[in-house]
Design an enzyme around this catalytic site. Structure first.
Site: not given
Ligand code: NVA
Ligand code: CP
Length: 323
Positions: A145, A277
């Site tokens: 990311q 993200c």
């Molecule tokens: N901090 C979030 C990022 C998702 C792309 C998670 O770990 O769910």
């Molecule tokens: N940003 C990201 O990793 O998205 P997903 O959880 O949808 O893969």
């Protein structure tokens, strides 16, 4: 044509991509430039099957839209074959040892992407696999990311020098990888969180050490207004990450105020970008109006996952002696 394209790729053959701090500033910058080149080539409809004949396993213990789809499309773009594996099929470390899963998969595929909880599971998989392992998110890091995030910043501003990124919210996997990524490219980074949700001290320490070499300053603060002042990019992420669903309600109260809204954006530089993200929770970490105002950049950032990961996969998985 294929070898001309590959000559732009940094030499990382056989390496794993489990955390950004395993790479030098030059390696990260070269990967970003290669990703931007691959993006231009895709837009020009020039295909580059640099991983023709190879297979890549993608193992998910958490849900995904962007990671799953961008990796799968990227693998096809490179002429390789993706194999999607669900937790129910592999059950890493439960059905058999991580070492046995790693050694078996290495006999079939040329690379393994994994999304899971513990960073140590990814490291153990990488230790036993004879093919490159790519971290598609753990509780600790989300390096792919951040490659897309840095690529997006580079496309907008052209440079990281003298620039500042501020991350607002939880001191989580995104905060950790942003600390490392910004430090490596020499961009100032501030993380602002509610008290008690700061990033891990060892990650801050490592980023500070890297920043001392690259010129990036690292700041952790609970004062959101002071943090955002003079920022070129303002970044946020969900208040409750995957695996923290039971904490979501409590966190809504604890994180109140740690939101990107129009007041916060008025403190940043006039042409500041907003990065997220995704997935986004409007009304929590970002207001709907700021999200829509900055939607072009945020979805460019999502697109850049595809190009950044293609660059990473080629660098790790294409044998230069066969180029
Ligand atoms: N901090 C979030 C990022 C998702 C792309 C998670 O770990 O769910
Ligand atoms: N940003 C990201 O990793 O998205 P997903 O959880 O949808 O893969």
């Amino acid at each position: 044509m294929v070898s001309q394209t590959f000559s732009r790729c940094p030499a990382l053959y056989g390496r794993d991509f489990v955390a950004l701090e395993d790479f030098t500033s030059d390696e990260i910058r070269a990967l970003l430039n290669f990703a931007i080149f691959l993006k231009q080539e895709k837009k020009a409809a020039h295909s580059h099957p640099l991983l023709s004949g190879k297979s890549v396993a993608m193992y998910f213990e958490k849900p995904s839209n962007r990671t799953r789809v961008s990796f799968e499309v990227g693998i096809y773009d490179l002429g390789a074959h993706p194999i999607y594996l669900r937790k129910e099929e592999i059950n890493l470390g439960v059905r058999e040892t991580i070492a046995d899963t790693a050694r078996t998969l290495s006999r079939y595929v040329d690379g393994i992407m994994i999304r899971t909880f513990a960073q140590s599971d990814v490291e153990e998989l990488a230790q036993w696999a004879s093919v490159p392992v790519i971290n598609g998110l753990t509780d600790m890091h989300h390096p792919c990311q951040v490659m897309a995030d840095l690529m997006t910043f580079q496309e907008v501003f052209g440079t990281f020098e003298g620039k500042k990124l501020t991350y607002i919210g939880d001191g989580n996997n995104m905060a950790h990888s942003l600390l490392m990524g910004c430090a490596l490219v020499g961009m100032d980074v501030t993380i602002t969180t509610p008290s008690g949700f700061e990033p891990l001290p060892e990650v801050v320490q490592k980023a500070t050490e890297i920043g001392q070499k690259t010129g990036a300053s690292i700041l952790i603060t609970n004062n959101i207004d002071a943090a955002v002042r003079g920022s070129h990019a303002v970044y946020t992420d969900v208040w409750a990450s995957m695996g923290q669903e039971s904490e979501a309600e409590a966190r809504r109260a604890q994180f109140k105020g740690f939101q990107i809204n129009s007041h916060v954006m008025s403190l940043a530089v006039p042409k500041a970008i907003v990065l997220h993200c995704l997935p986004a929770h409007r009304g929590e970490e970002i207001t709907a109006d700021v999200m829509e105002t900055h939607a072009n950049t945020i979805f460019e950032q999502a697109e850049n996952r595809l190009h950044a990961q293609k660059a990473i996969m080629v660098a790790l998985m294409r044998d230069p002696s066969k180029a």
